[in-house]
Design a protein around this motif. Structure first.
Motif, PDB file in Angstrom:
ATOM      1  N   GLY A  31      -2.606   5.285   2.105  1.00 54.97           N
ATOM      2  CA  GLY A  31      -3.447   4.209   2.620  1.00 54.97           C
ATOM      3  C   GLY A  31      -3.219   3.963   4.094  1.00 54.97           C
ATOM      4  N   TYR A  69      -8.866  -2.973   5.708  1.00 53.53           N
ATOM      5  CA  TYR A  69      -9.573  -2.344   4.609  1.00 53.53           C
ATOM      6  C   TYR A  69      -8.766  -1.123   4.165  1.00 53.53           C
ATOM      7  N   ASP A  84     -11.334   0.036  10.219  1.00 52.69           N
ATOM      8  CA  ASP A  84     -10.777  -0.592   9.017  1.00 52.69           C
ATOM      9  C   ASP A  84     -10.016  -1.882   9.335  1.00 52.69           C
ATOM     10  N   ARG A  90      -8.140   2.193   1.858  1.00 48.36           N
ATOM     11  CA  ARG A  90      -8.816   3.232   1.087  1.00 48.36           C
ATOM     12  C   ARG A  90      -7.737   4.143   0.530  1.00 48.36           C
ATOM     13  N   GLU A  91      -7.462   4.019  -0.739  1.00 45.31           N
ATOM     14  CA  GLU A  91      -6.449   4.852  -1.386  1.00 45.31           C
ATOM     15  C   GLU A  91      -7.074   5.574  -2.572  1.00 45.31           C
ATOM     16  N   ASN A  92      -6.669   6.800  -2.758  1.00 42.17           N
ATOM     17  CA  ASN A  92      -7.159   7.581  -3.905  1.00 42.17           C
ATOM     18  C   ASN A  92      -6.052   7.752  -4.908  1.00 42.17           C
ATOM     19  N   ALA A 147      -4.632   6.948   6.160  1.00 36.07           N
ATOM     20  CA  ALA A 147      -6.095   7.018   6.156  1.00 36.07           C
ATOM     21  C   ALA A 147      -6.741   5.921   7.000  1.00 36.07           C
ATOM     22  N   CYS A 207       0.831  -1.195   0.000  1.00 34.64           N
ATOM     23  CA  CYS A 207       0.000   0.000   0.000  1.00 34.64           C
ATOM     24  C   CYS A 207       0.872   1.252   0.000  1.00 34.64           C
TER      25      CYS A 207
END
Length: 55
Positions: free
Chosen positions: A34, A51, A42, A53-55, A37, A30
């Motif tokens: 990630g 879990y 998560d 969450r990456e943008n 966040a 990651c």
């Protein structure tokens, strides 16, 4: 990799946390975003899942 793990675990203000962060990046591939966040919800301790969450 062994040298990176060694220095992460023997230097810095919090070697234990540093070692965990290096391991997380190594095993999950990651990005830093990630990791930053992550929220407590998560983490699934029962199934040992994270879990991402990456943008």
């Amino acid at each position: 990799m062994s040298e990176i793990n060694f220095y992460a675990g023997t230097t810095g203000d919090d070697p234990e946390l540093d070692t965990l962060l290096v391991r997380r990046h190594t095993e999950s591939a990651c990005r830093t975003g990630g990791t930053l966040a992550l929220r407590p919800r998560d983490l699934n301790k029962d199934q040992c899942l994270i879990y991402l969450r990456e943008n």
